[in-house]
Scaffold this motif. Structure first.
Motif, PDB file in Angstrom:
ATOM      1  N   SER A   1    -105.299  12.385  30.525  1.00 16.61           N
ATOM      2  CA  SER A   1    -106.665  12.751  30.925  1.00 16.61           C
ATOM      3  C   SER A   1    -107.609  12.841  29.721  1.00 16.61           C
ATOM      4  CB  SER A   1    -106.666  14.079  31.707  1.00 16.61           C
ATOM      5  OG  SER A   1    -105.956  13.925  32.917  1.00 16.61           O
ATOM      6  N   VAL A   2    -107.580  11.817  28.871  1.00 17.46           N
ATOM      7  CA  VAL A   2    -108.376  11.827  27.650  1.00 17.46           C
ATOM      8  C   VAL A   2    -109.558  10.877  27.777  1.00 17.46           C
ATOM      9  CG1 VAL A   2    -106.436  12.423  26.177  1.00 17.46           C
ATOM     10  CG2 VAL A   2    -106.940  10.008  26.632  1.00 17.46           C
ATOM     11  N   LEU A   3    -110.578  11.114  26.935  1.00 15.22           N
ATOM     12  CA  LEU A   3    -111.659  10.152  26.794  1.00 15.22           C
ATOM     13  C   LEU A   3    -111.185   8.976  25.934  1.00 15.22           C
ATOM     14  CD1 LEU A   3    -114.708  12.506  26.136  1.00 15.22           C
ATOM     15  CD2 LEU A   3    -114.000  11.487  28.296  1.00 15.22           C
ATOM     16  N   PHE A   4    -111.815   7.822  26.128  1.00 15.68           N
ATOM     17  CA  PHE A   4    -111.482   6.618  25.361  1.00 15.68           C
ATOM     18  C   PHE A   4    -110.003   6.256  25.502  1.00 15.68           C
ATOM     19  CE2 PHE A   4    -115.144   8.526  23.107  1.00 15.68           C
ATOM     20  CZ  PHE A   4    -116.032   7.461  23.163  1.00 15.68           C
TER      21      PHE A   4
ATOM     22  N   GLU B   1    -125.626  -0.265  24.909  1.00 20.16           N
ATOM     23  CA  GLU B   1    -126.094   0.637  23.855  1.00 20.16           C
ATOM     24  C   GLU B   1    -125.568   2.027  24.168  1.00 20.16           C
ATOM     25  OE1 GLU B   1    -130.265   0.532  23.284  1.00 20.16           O
ATOM     26  OE2 GLU B   1    -130.360  -1.628  22.969  1.00 20.16           O
ATOM     27  N   ALA B   2    -124.554   2.441  23.429  1.00 23.12           N
ATOM     28  CA  ALA B   2    -123.920   3.730  23.695  1.00 23.12           C
ATOM     29  C   ALA B   2    -124.868   4.874  23.355  1.00 23.12           C
ATOM     30  CB  ALA B   2    -122.628   3.858  22.892  1.00 23.12           C
ATOM     31  N   GLN B   3    -124.836   5.900  24.187  1.00 24.62           N
ATOM     32  CA  GLN B   3    -125.626   7.103  23.964  1.00 24.62           C
ATOM     33  C   GLN B   3    -124.731   8.178  23.355  1.00 24.62           C
ATOM     34  OE1 GLN B   3    -128.962   7.299  24.608  1.00 24.62           O
ATOM     35  NE2 GLN B   3    -128.918   5.154  25.265  1.00 24.62           N
ATOM     36  N   GLN B   4    -124.965   8.488  22.075  1.00 25.77           N
ATOM     37  CA  GLN B   4    -124.239   9.564  21.399  1.00 25.77           C
ATOM     38  C   GLN B   4    -122.725   9.404  21.548  1.00 25.77           C
ATOM     39  OE1 GLN B   4    -125.920  13.120  23.131  1.00 25.77           O
ATOM     40  NE2 GLN B   4    -127.755  13.012  21.883  1.00 25.77           N
ATOM     41  N   ASN B   5    -122.234   8.208  21.261  1.00 26.20           N
ATOM     42  CA  ASN B   5    -120.803   7.923  21.336  1.00 26.20           C
ATOM     43  C   ASN B   5    -120.236   8.174  22.726  1.00 26.20           C
ATOM     44  OD1 ASN B   5    -118.523   6.929  20.010  1.00 26.20           O
ATOM     45  ND2 ASN B   5    -117.715   8.980  19.648  1.00 26.20           N
ATOM     46  N   GLU B   6    -121.038   7.938  23.741  1.00 27.86           N
ATOM     47  CA  GLU B   6    -120.622   8.108  25.138  1.00 27.86           C
ATOM     48  C   GLU B   6    -119.630   7.011  25.516  1.00 27.86           C
ATOM     49  OE1 GLU B   6    -120.332   9.950  28.381  1.00 27.86           O
ATOM     50  OE2 GLU B   6    -122.443  10.286  27.930  1.00 27.86           O
ATOM     51  N   PRO B   7    -118.486   7.370  26.095  1.00 24.47           N
ATOM     52  CA  PRO B   7    -117.569   6.319  26.556  1.00 24.47           C
ATOM     53  C   PRO B   7    -118.240   5.398  27.573  1.00 24.47           C
ATOM     54  CG  PRO B   7    -116.498   8.474  26.559  1.00 24.47           C
ATOM     55  CD  PRO B   7    -117.953   8.727  26.308  1.00 24.47           C
ATOM     56  N   GLU B   8    -117.883   4.137  27.521  1.00 26.44           N
ATOM     57  CA  GLU B   8    -118.513   3.151  28.407  1.00 26.44           C
ATOM     58  C   GLU B   8    -118.154   3.354  29.867  1.00 26.44           C
ATOM     59  OE1 GLU B   8    -117.734   1.011  24.452  1.00 26.44           O
ATOM     60  OE2 GLU B   8    -116.803   2.567  25.677  1.00 26.44           O
ATOM     61  N   ASP B   9    -117.060   4.071  30.141  1.00 27.86           N
ATOM     62  CA  ASP B   9    -116.599   4.202  31.526  1.00 27.86           C
ATOM     63  C   ASP B   9    -117.193   5.416  32.240  1.00 27.86           C
ATOM     64  OD1 ASP B   9    -115.204   6.045  29.992  1.00 27.86           O
ATOM     65  OD2 ASP B   9    -113.264   5.640  30.904  1.00 27.86           O
ATOM     66  N   HIS B  10    -118.380   5.845  31.821  1.00 32.06           N
ATOM     67  CA  HIS B  10    -119.102   6.895  32.537  1.00 32.06           C
ATOM     68  C   HIS B  10    -119.534   6.343  33.891  1.00 32.06           C
ATOM     69  CE1 HIS B  10    -122.409   9.586  33.653  1.00 32.06           C
ATOM     70  NE2 HIS B  10    -121.959  10.445  32.741  1.00 32.06           N
ATOM     71  N   PHE B  11    -119.369   7.130  34.933  1.00 28.67           N
ATOM     72  CA  PHE B  11    -119.665   6.680  36.293  1.00 28.67           C
ATOM     73  C   PHE B  11    -121.087   6.133  36.407  1.00 28.67           C
ATOM     74  CE2 PHE B  11    -121.143   7.727  40.648  1.00 28.67           C
ATOM     75  CZ  PHE B  11    -120.282   6.925  41.374  1.00 28.67           C
ATOM     76  N   GLY B  12    -122.056   6.888  35.891  1.00 25.36           N
ATOM     77  CA  GLY B  12    -123.443   6.449  35.985  1.00 25.36           C
ATOM     78  C   GLY B  12    -123.711   5.195  35.174  1.00 25.36           C
ATOM     79  N   THR B  13    -123.107   5.092  33.989  1.00 20.06           N
ATOM     80  CA  THR B  13    -123.283   3.909  33.154  1.00 20.06           C
ATOM     81  C   THR B  13    -122.768   2.661  33.848  1.00 20.06           C
ATOM     82  OG1 THR B  13    -123.077   5.247  31.140  1.00 20.06           O
ATOM     83  CG2 THR B  13    -122.723   2.873  30.920  1.00 20.06           C
ATOM     84  N   LEU B  14    -121.614   2.783  34.512  1.00 21.23           N
ATOM     85  CA  LEU B  14    -121.050   1.641  35.216  1.00 21.23           C
ATOM     86  C   LEU B  14    -121.925   1.222  36.388  1.00 21.23           C
ATOM     87  CD1 LEU B  14    -117.228   2.468  35.122  1.00 21.23           C
ATOM     88  CD2 LEU B  14    -118.526   0.911  33.655  1.00 21.23           C
ATOM     89  N   LEU B  15    -122.539   2.189  37.059  1.00 27.10           N
ATOM     90  CA  LEU B  15    -123.457   1.846  38.148  1.00 27.10           C
ATOM     91  C   LEU B  15    -124.681   1.107  37.617  1.00 27.10           C
ATOM     92  CD1 LEU B  15    -123.410   5.070  40.359  1.00 27.10           C
ATOM     93  CD2 LEU B  15    -122.296   2.888  40.818  1.00 27.10           C
ATOM     94  N   LEU B  16    -125.228   1.568  36.515  1.00 28.86           N
ATOM     95  CA  LEU B  16    -126.391   0.883  35.929  1.00 28.86           C
ATOM     96  C   LEU B  16    -126.010  -0.510  35.453  1.00 28.86           C
ATOM     97  CD1 LEU B  16    -128.029   3.836  33.947  1.00 28.86           C
ATOM     98  CD2 LEU B  16    -128.780   2.852  36.125  1.00 28.86           C
ATOM     99  N   LEU B  17    -124.806  -0.658  34.905  1.00 30.39           N
ATOM    100  CA  LEU B  17    -124.340  -1.980  34.494  1.00 30.39           C
ATOM    101  C   LEU B  17    -124.185  -2.884  35.713  1.00 30.39           C
ATOM    102  CD1 LEU B  17    -123.242  -4.041  32.509  1.00 30.39           C
ATOM    103  CD2 LEU B  17    -121.015  -2.872  32.610  1.00 30.39           C
ATOM    104  N   ALA B  18    -123.642  -2.358  36.795  1.00 28.74           N
ATOM    105  CA  ALA B  18    -123.491  -3.156  38.018  1.00 28.74           C
ATOM    106  C   ALA B  18    -124.844  -3.589  38.560  1.00 28.74           C
ATOM    107  CB  ALA B  18    -122.721  -2.352  39.064  1.00 28.74           C
TER     108      ALA B  18
END
Length: 204
Positions: free
Chosen positions: A96-99, A118-135
């Motif tokens: 259950s770790v990040l990255f 463009e990562a926000q403050q070293n935010e992992p790419e698999d953030h739920f909201g980020t993936l929705l925006l990418l989709a």
């Protein structure tokens, strides 16, 4: 292609949900959306039936004494343990770790498809909201095949469990309703996908 995966309907719902999960409710990206959800008129524009949306509207009509910004902080920022962390690897990694390995697999898929975030403050790419925006972006740029791969391989395998826990543990009607709305919307996407959703073990 089903209406829920049509370019306009999908991009609209994915962008709205992505922004509300990615940004604080007082931010310039999310504040207008929070205002829109304060009345039931938004439901007429959502690509689901009014009957499907009734539980969401009922939850939104519930009062809470907790300010929305404090609920956002508690649920998505901390400092205490988050009841439903919004990163895929937390659910997909045995520790259950990040990255975790699932994040690395997502990064490789993004490289293979020439996608850079463009990562926000070293935010992992698999953030739920980020993936929705990418989709949403993939849909808007005509890359529906990559969008469907993203959903089937990197979002839908874990998002159902994440949203289930968030809906139960949110403790605030807005974010409980947001989780319900995302559950319904992503279920409609999954039912319309041609690509089978990957089966992956969940550890939370």
């Amino acid at each position: 292609m089903s209406d829920v995966l049509s370019r306009d309907a999908f991009a609209f719902s994915a962008r709205v949900l992505g922004a509300l999960f990615c940004y604080s409710p007082q931010s310039e990206q999310a504040a207008p959306l929070v205002d829109a959800f304060s009345t039931p008129e938004w439901a007429a524009d959502w690509p689901l039936t009014q009957a499907q949306l009734r539980p969401v509207l009922d939850t939104l009509s519930t009062h809470s004494d907790e300010p929305l910004r404090e609920a956002w902080q508690r649920l998505f920022i901390g400092p205490y343990a988050l009841p439903a962390p919004p990163w895929g690897s937390v659910w997909l990694d045995r520790e259950s770790v990040l990255f975790g390995d699932s994040t690395l697999a997502l990064r490789q898929w993004m490289r293979d498809n020439a996608i850079a975030l463009e990562a926000q403050q070293n935010e992992p790419e698999d953030h739920f909201g980020t993936l929705l925006l990418l989709a949403a972006w993939l849909t808007e740029t005509g890359r529906e095949e990559a969008r469907d791969q993203l959903l089937a391989w990197h979002l839908l395998p874990w998002s159902g469990r994440f949203l289930e826990v968030l809906a139960q543990e949110a403790g605030h009607p807005f974010y409980a309703a947001l989780a319900q709305l995302a559950q319904l919307t992503l279920a409609s996407w999954q039912s319309a996908l041609i690509i089978p959703v990957a089966k992956k073990p969940l550890y939370r």
